[in-house]
Design a protein around this motif. Structure first.
Motif, PDB file in Angstrom:
ATOM      1  N   VAL A 109       4.722 -37.897  -1.150  1.00 21.60           N
ATOM      2  CA  VAL A 109       4.113 -38.568  -2.295  1.00 21.60           C
ATOM      3  C   VAL A 109       4.405 -37.793  -3.581  1.00 21.60           C
ATOM      4  O   VAL A 109       4.759 -38.382  -4.608  1.00 21.60           O
ATOM      5  N   GLU A 110       4.286 -36.483  -3.522  1.00 19.48           N
ATOM      6  CA  GLU A 110       4.565 -35.661  -4.703  1.00 19.48           C
ATOM      7  C   GLU A 110       6.027 -35.790  -5.134  1.00 19.48           C
ATOM      8  O   GLU A 110       6.328 -35.835  -6.337  1.00 19.48           O
ATOM      9  N   THR A 111       6.932 -35.876  -4.173  1.00 15.84           N
ATOM     10  CA  THR A 111       8.348 -36.062  -4.485  1.00 15.84           C
ATOM     11  C   THR A 111       8.570 -37.377  -5.221  1.00 15.84           C
ATOM     12  O   THR A 111       9.355 -37.446  -6.179  1.00 15.84           O
ATOM     13  N   CYS A 112       7.888 -38.430  -4.795  1.00 17.07           N
ATOM     14  CA  CYS A 112       8.001 -39.720  -5.475  1.00 17.07           C
ATOM     15  C   CYS A 112       7.526 -39.606  -6.922  1.00 17.07           C
ATOM     16  O   CYS A 112       8.142 -40.159  -7.840  1.00 17.07           O
ATOM     17  N   ALA A 113       6.418 -38.894  -7.118  1.00 19.61           N
ATOM     18  CA  ALA A 113       5.891 -38.720  -8.472  1.00 19.61           C
ATOM     19  C   ALA A 113       6.881 -37.945  -9.334  1.00 19.61           C
ATOM     20  O   ALA A 113       7.144 -38.316 -10.496  1.00 19.61           O
ATOM     21  N   ASN A 114       7.449 -36.891  -8.785  1.00 19.24           N
ATOM     22  CA  ASN A 114       8.410 -36.074  -9.537  1.00 19.24           C
ATOM     23  C   ASN A 114       9.681 -36.852  -9.876  1.00 19.24           C
ATOM     24  O   ASN A 114      10.356 -36.561 -10.870  1.00 19.24           O
ATOM     25  N   ALA A 115      10.000 -37.856  -9.043  1.00 15.35           N
ATOM     26  CA  ALA A 115      11.192 -38.673  -9.278  1.00 15.35           C
ATOM     27  C   ALA A 115      10.947 -39.764 -10.319  1.00 15.35           C
ATOM     28  O   ALA A 115      11.869 -40.495 -10.680  1.00 15.35           O
ATOM     29  N   GLY A 116       9.714 -39.895 -10.764  1.00 18.89           N
ATOM     30  CA  GLY A 116       9.416 -40.874 -11.797  1.00 18.89           C
ATOM     31  C   GLY A 116       9.047 -42.247 -11.290  1.00 18.89           C
ATOM     32  O   GLY A 116       8.968 -43.202 -12.067  1.00 18.89           O
ATOM     33  N   GLN A 117       8.800 -42.388  -9.985  1.00 19.91           N
ATOM     34  CA  GLN A 117       8.360 -43.688  -9.482  1.00 19.91           C
ATOM     35  C   GLN A 117       6.982 -44.002 -10.040  1.00 19.91           C
ATOM     36  O   GLN A 117       6.172 -43.108 -10.299  1.00 19.91           O
ATOM     37  N   GLU A 118       6.716 -45.280 -10.203  1.00 17.55           N
ATOM     38  CA  GLU A 118       5.447 -45.706 -10.804  1.00 17.55           C
ATOM     39  C   GLU A 118       4.382 -46.061  -9.785  1.00 17.55           C
ATOM     40  O   GLU A 118       3.201 -46.135 -10.136  1.00 17.55           O
ATOM     41  N   ALA A 119       4.790 -46.313  -8.542  1.00 11.51           N
ATOM     42  CA  ALA A 119       3.821 -46.683  -7.526  1.00 11.51           C
ATOM     43  C   ALA A 119       4.336 -46.266  -6.157  1.00 11.51           C
ATOM     44  O   ALA A 119       5.539 -46.149  -5.938  1.00 11.51           O
ATOM     45  N   VAL A 120       3.406 -46.059  -5.241  1.00 14.51           N
ATOM     46  CA  VAL A 120       3.755 -45.677  -3.882  1.00 14.51           C
ATOM     47  C   VAL A 120       2.766 -46.341  -2.930  1.00 14.51           C
ATOM     48  O   VAL A 120       1.596 -46.529  -3.266  1.00 14.51           O
ATOM     49  N   ALA A 121       3.251 -46.746  -1.759  1.00 13.16           N
ATOM     50  CA  ALA A 121       2.380 -47.291  -0.719  1.00 13.16           C
ATOM     51  C   ALA A 121       2.222 -46.230   0.358  1.00 13.16           C
ATOM     52  O   ALA A 121       3.198 -45.571   0.744  1.00 13.16           O
ATOM     53  N   VAL A 122       1.001 -46.059   0.847  1.00 15.00           N
ATOM     54  CA  VAL A 122       0.721 -44.987   1.798  1.00 15.00           C
ATOM     55  C   VAL A 122      -0.094 -45.522   2.965  1.00 15.00           C
ATOM     56  O   VAL A 122      -1.145 -46.138   2.777  1.00 15.00           O
ATOM     57  N   LEU A 123       0.417 -45.293   4.174  1.00 12.69           N
ATOM     58  CA  LEU A 123      -0.345 -45.545   5.388  1.00 12.69           C
ATOM     59  C   LEU A 123      -0.790 -44.178   5.890  1.00 12.69           C
ATOM     60  O   LEU A 123      -0.001 -43.392   6.385  1.00 12.69           O
ATOM     61  N   LEU A 124      -2.059 -43.880   5.704  1.00 14.51           N
ATOM     62  CA  LEU A 124      -2.595 -42.532   5.831  1.00 14.51           C
ATOM     63  C   LEU A 124      -2.446 -41.929   7.231  1.00 14.51           C
ATOM     64  O   LEU A 124      -2.720 -42.587   8.234  1.00 14.51           O
ATOM     65  N   VAL A 125      -2.050 -40.670   7.268  1.00 16.53           N
ATOM     66  CA  VAL A 125      -2.127 -39.883   8.498  1.00 16.53           C
ATOM     67  C   VAL A 125      -3.584 -39.566   8.790  1.00 16.53           C
ATOM     68  O   VAL A 125      -4.080 -39.778   9.896  1.00 16.53           O
ATOM     69  N   ASP A 126      -4.265 -39.071   7.785  1.00 10.36           N
ATOM     70  CA  ASP A 126      -5.663 -38.655   7.898  1.00 10.36           C
ATOM     71  C   ASP A 126      -6.464 -39.418   6.856  1.00 10.36           C
ATOM     72  O   ASP A 126      -6.266 -39.257   5.655  1.00 10.36           O
ATOM     73  N   THR A 127      -7.376 -40.248   7.312  1.00 11.66           N
ATOM     74  CA  THR A 127      -8.137 -41.073   6.370  1.00 11.66           C
ATOM     75  C   THR A 127      -9.068 -40.245   5.493  1.00 11.66           C
ATOM     76  O   THR A 127      -9.571 -40.743   4.492  1.00 11.66           O
ATOM     77  N   GLU A 128      -9.301 -38.993   5.861  1.00 13.17           N
ATOM     78  CA  GLU A 128     -10.109 -38.101   5.030  1.00 13.17           C
ATOM     79  C   GLU A 128      -9.298 -37.500   3.884  1.00 13.17           C
ATOM     80  O   GLU A 128      -9.855 -36.837   3.011  1.00 13.17           O
ATOM     81  N   ALA A 129      -7.974 -37.692   3.904  1.00 17.49           N
ATOM     82  CA  ALA A 129      -7.094 -37.018   2.948  1.00 17.49           C
ATOM     83  C   ALA A 129      -6.715 -37.892   1.753  1.00 17.49           C
ATOM     84  O   ALA A 129      -5.797 -37.549   1.010  1.00 17.49           O
ATOM     85  N   ALA A 130      -7.404 -39.003   1.546  1.00 10.69           N
ATOM     86  CA  ALA A 130      -7.016 -39.932   0.479  1.00 10.69           C
ATOM     87  C   ALA A 130      -7.054 -39.277  -0.902  1.00 10.69           C
ATOM     88  O   ALA A 130      -6.171 -39.504  -1.733  1.00 10.69           O
ATOM     89  N   GLN A 131      -8.074 -38.462  -1.177  1.00 11.09           N
ATOM     90  CA  GLN A 131      -8.151 -37.822  -2.484  1.00 11.09           C
ATOM     91  C   GLN A 131      -6.988 -36.857  -2.686  1.00 11.09           C
ATOM     92  O   GLN A 131      -6.428 -36.762  -3.788  1.00 11.09           O
ATOM     93  N   SER A 132      -6.603 -36.151  -1.627  1.00 13.10           N
ATOM     94  CA  SER A 132      -5.446 -35.246  -1.730  1.00 13.10           C
ATOM     95  C   SER A 132      -4.172 -36.021  -2.011  1.00 13.10           C
ATOM     96  O   SER A 132      -3.302 -35.560  -2.767  1.00 13.10           O
ATOM     97  N   ILE A 133      -4.054 -37.203  -1.419  1.00  8.90           N
ATOM     98  CA  ILE A 133      -2.895 -38.058  -1.700  1.00  8.90           C
ATOM     99  C   ILE A 133      -2.905 -38.476  -3.169  1.00  8.90           C
ATOM    100  O   ILE A 133      -1.872 -38.453  -3.849  1.00  8.90           O
ATOM    101  N   MET A 134      -4.077 -38.833  -3.684  1.00 11.10           N
ATOM    102  CA  MET A 134      -4.182 -39.221  -5.087  1.00 11.10           C
ATOM    103  C   MET A 134      -3.809 -38.054  -5.996  1.00 11.10           C
ATOM    104  O   MET A 134      -3.125 -38.234  -7.009  1.00 11.10           O
ATOM    105  N   ASP A 135      -4.225 -36.858  -5.643  1.00 10.14           N
ATOM    106  CA  ASP A 135      -3.877 -35.684  -6.436  1.00 10.14           C
ATOM    107  C   ASP A 135      -2.364 -35.468  -6.443  1.00 10.14           C
ATOM    108  O   ASP A 135      -1.772 -35.128  -7.478  1.00 10.14           O
ATOM    109  N   SER A 136      -1.729 -35.693  -5.283  1.00  4.25           N
ATOM    110  CA  SER A 136      -0.277 -35.531  -5.182  1.00  4.25           C
ATOM    111  C   SER A 136       0.452 -36.623  -5.964  1.00  4.25           C
ATOM    112  O   SER A 136       1.563 -36.401  -6.456  1.00  4.25           O
TER     113      SER A 136
END
Length: 342
Positions: free
Chosen positions: A88-115
């Motif tokens: 997810v962080e790589t996508c952000a660094n590449a300048g993508q505007e949106a990403v779809a995520v099927l979570l590994v850990d449903t408790e990690a959503a905030q960490s995904i948002m931070d990335s």
């Protein structure tokens, strides 16, 4: 009918094509669809790991993205949360505007948002454990109400046992990954439905956590088939239900009791036709995959999450995150209507 629903989504996708916001590097929120492959914008789908259902979600997302001028690149986190955040962080660094995520850990959503940084995030299929991470401007969830799928299982079983004049039953439960919302809610839904319909259901054995995996389910349940009294097998997905079917075959146990699953995979539907599964519940991978693309477009354009797919309702609980959740309905499948899902 599944065909009618699919055609409706196609029509919605075509209508939305001219409005789709850019998910690729360096595009604006009002970017138009590209005319050829070399001009296509890019969006990344970061999956937890690959299985039959997730592959169908990916295929639907890829197909819808191509129609709308987007190349969908899938990254498999292989059940590694740290790896998923890195993607997810790589996508952000590449300048993508949106990403779809099927979570590994449903408790990690905030960490995904931070990335994700400034990217819009569409969580797909597995809802965040804390839904307050969602807001309609930056993060949404497109999926199905897991409690409902289990409830459909329980309703079927309640009617099955009532028809046999039986109100006290013992069950074996094959659960998915412990701690996941789907595992908890599917299990609770099945038991609640039986209770609501006058069935006293008790454990024949402690639940078996088979991680949604067919071979694991087969291995775990086989010793119980000939040593434990039970009336039915409840599985959190078709893969584990089919593992139970295989275990019965290996143990020489006649399947004269209901085995129920969820997802209505191709193998699950075939097992239902053959009489090995009593019922399953259709989870719509096409609706979820296409819905994720449209949800990204809607967030980027500042539109309601379910614009272009109004047949899928927003959450109605009145919570702060309700306008950030788009529910793709589950549908019960039995021998009477399985042909509609083949």
């Amino acid at each position: 009918m599944k065909l009618k629903r699919t055609m409706a989504m196609v029509a919605a996708g075509v209508m939305a094509a001219g409005m789709l916001a850019g998910c690729g590097s360096g595009t604006s929120g009002n970017g138009s669809a590209a005319s050829n492959g070399s001009d296509m914008k890019q969006m990344t789908f970061v999956i937890a790991n690959r299985d039959e259902f997730m592959s169908k979600v990916e295929q639907a997302m890829t197909a819808e993205g191509e129609k709308l001028g987007y190349k969908i690149v899938t990254q498999d986190a292989q059940l590694d949360t740290a790896k998923q955040m890195q993607y997810v962080e790589t996508c952000a660094n590449a300048g993508q505007e949106a990403v779809a995520v099927l979570l590994v850990d449903t408790e990690a959503a905030q960490s995904i948002m931070d990335s994700a940084g400034e990217m819009k995030v569409a969580f797909v299929n597995r809802q965040p454990a804390d839904l307050h991470v969602l807001d309609a401007e930056n993060a949404c969830y497109v999926g199905s109400d897991e409690f409902t799928s289990g409830y459909f299982q329980g309703e079927y079983l309640a009617q099955y046992f009532k028809d046999k004049g039986k109100t006290d039953v013992k069950y074996l439960m094959l659960q998915g990954t412990l701690g996941q919302v789907a595992t908890t809610q599917r299990s609770e839904g099945a038991l609640q439905a039986m209770k609501d319909n006058g069935i006293n259901a008790t454990e024949a054995s402690s639940p078996l956590a088979a991680d949604f995996d067919r071979p694991t389910a087969q291995e775990m349940i086989q010793p119980l088939l000939t040593t434990t009294e039970f009336d039915c097998i409840i599985a959190n997905n078709d893969a584990m239900a089919l593992g139970a079917v295989e275990a019965c075959r290996e143990a020489g146990v006649e399947i004269d009791f209901p085995i129920v699953g969820i997802d209505c995979t191709a193998d699950g539907a075939q097992a239902l036709i053959e009489g090995n599964l009593a019922m399953t519940v259709f989870q719509d991978p096409v609706g979820q995959g296409r819905g994720a693309i449209l949800a990204c477009m809607n967030m980027l354009n500042g539109d309601p999450i379910n614009k272009g797919m109004e047949q899928y309702a927003l959450d109605d609980t009145g919570e702060s995150y309700s306008d950030s959740i788009c529910w793709v309905p589950f549908e019960p499948v039995t021998a009477d209507n399985v042909a509609d899902y083949m």
